[in-house]
Motif scaffolding. Structure first.
Motif, PDB file in Angstrom:
ATOM      1  N   ILE A 131       0.809  -1.226   0.000  1.00 48.60           N
ATOM      2  CA  ILE A 131       0.000   0.000   0.000  1.00 48.60           C
ATOM      3  C   ILE A 131       0.842   1.275   0.000  1.00 48.60           C
ATOM      4  O   ILE A 131       0.314   2.349  -0.296  1.00 48.60           O
ATOM      5  CB  ILE A 131      -1.025   0.020   1.158  1.00 48.60           C
TER       6      ILE A 131
ATOM      7  N   ASN B 161      -8.684   2.453   3.992  1.00 48.67           N
ATOM      8  CA  ASN B 161      -7.996   2.398   2.709  1.00 48.67           C
ATOM      9  C   ASN B 161      -8.928   1.743   1.690  1.00 48.67           C
ATOM     10  O   ASN B 161      -9.238   0.554   1.788  1.00 48.67           O
ATOM     11  CB  ASN B 161      -6.689   1.610   2.832  1.00 48.67           C
TER      12      ASN B 161
ATOM     13  N   VAL C 186      -8.067  -1.626  -0.010  1.00 48.35           N
ATOM     14  CA  VAL C 186      -7.954  -2.821   0.811  1.00 48.35           C
ATOM     15  C   VAL C 186      -9.347  -3.373   1.090  1.00 48.35           C
ATOM     16  O   VAL C 186     -10.218  -2.664   1.580  1.00 48.35           O
ATOM     17  CB  VAL C 186      -7.222  -2.534   2.139  1.00 48.35           C
TER      18      VAL C 186
END
Length: 126
Positions: free
Chosen positions: A29, A59, A62
Motif C-alpha cells: 500500500i 484504505n 484494501v
C-alpha cells in the motif's frame, strides 16, 4: 457508464500472522500505484490480526474478508480468490513483501503476456 475493471487483485490469505502482516501490507500500500485491490482474507485468526486489519478499513484499495469458519489452506486460497475482481490475480503470503518496483515490473510482464495471449505468469523466487 461502465466501470473500468481493476488491473490487479492481490490476494493475501492470513492466519495468526500479526507479527509479519503489517510489514507485508505496507510494502504494497505504500507504493505509488492505484490500479489494484488488496484482498486480505483473515482465516479466523485469534492473535490480534483482526484488530490490525480494522486499522486498514479506511484504505479504499484494501478489502478485508473472512470465511465463516476456519478453512484448510487450499480452501482458504480458493475463498480469497473468489473475491477477486481484477484482470490479473497475484498471490502473496502474509510473511512476504514486494519490492519498490513491483507494480512497474508487473505492468511490463502483464503487457507482454497480453500481447502473447498468455493467461499465467510464473517466476522463480527472488
Amino acid at each position: 457508464m461502465t466501470e473500468q475493471k481493476i488491473k490487479y487483485s492481490i490476494i493475501l490469505p492470513t492466519l495468526n500472522s500479526v507479527k509479519y502482516l503489517p510489514t507485508c501490507v505496507e510494502t504494497i500500500i505504500s507504493q505509488d500505484y492505484s490500479d489494484y485491490e488488496l484482498i486480505i482474507s483473515n482465516n479466523c485468526s485469534d492473535d490480534g490480526t483482526a484488530e490490525y486489519l480494522e486499522t486498514l478499513r479506511s484504505n479504499s484499495q484494501v478489502k478485508i474478508i473472512r470465511p465463516e469458519k476456519r478453512l484448510p489452506l487450499g480452501e482458504h486460497w480458493d475463498f480469497a480468490i473468489s473475491h477477486a475482481q481484477g484482470e490479473w490475480v497475484y498471490g502473496i503470503g502474509s510473511d512476504d513483501g514486494v519490492l519498490p518496483y513491483f507494480f512497474i515490473l508487473l505492468d511490463i510482464l502483464t503487457d507482454i503476456a497480453d500481447k502473447k495471449n498468455l493467461n499465467i505468469i510464473k517466476s522463480n523466487r527472488v
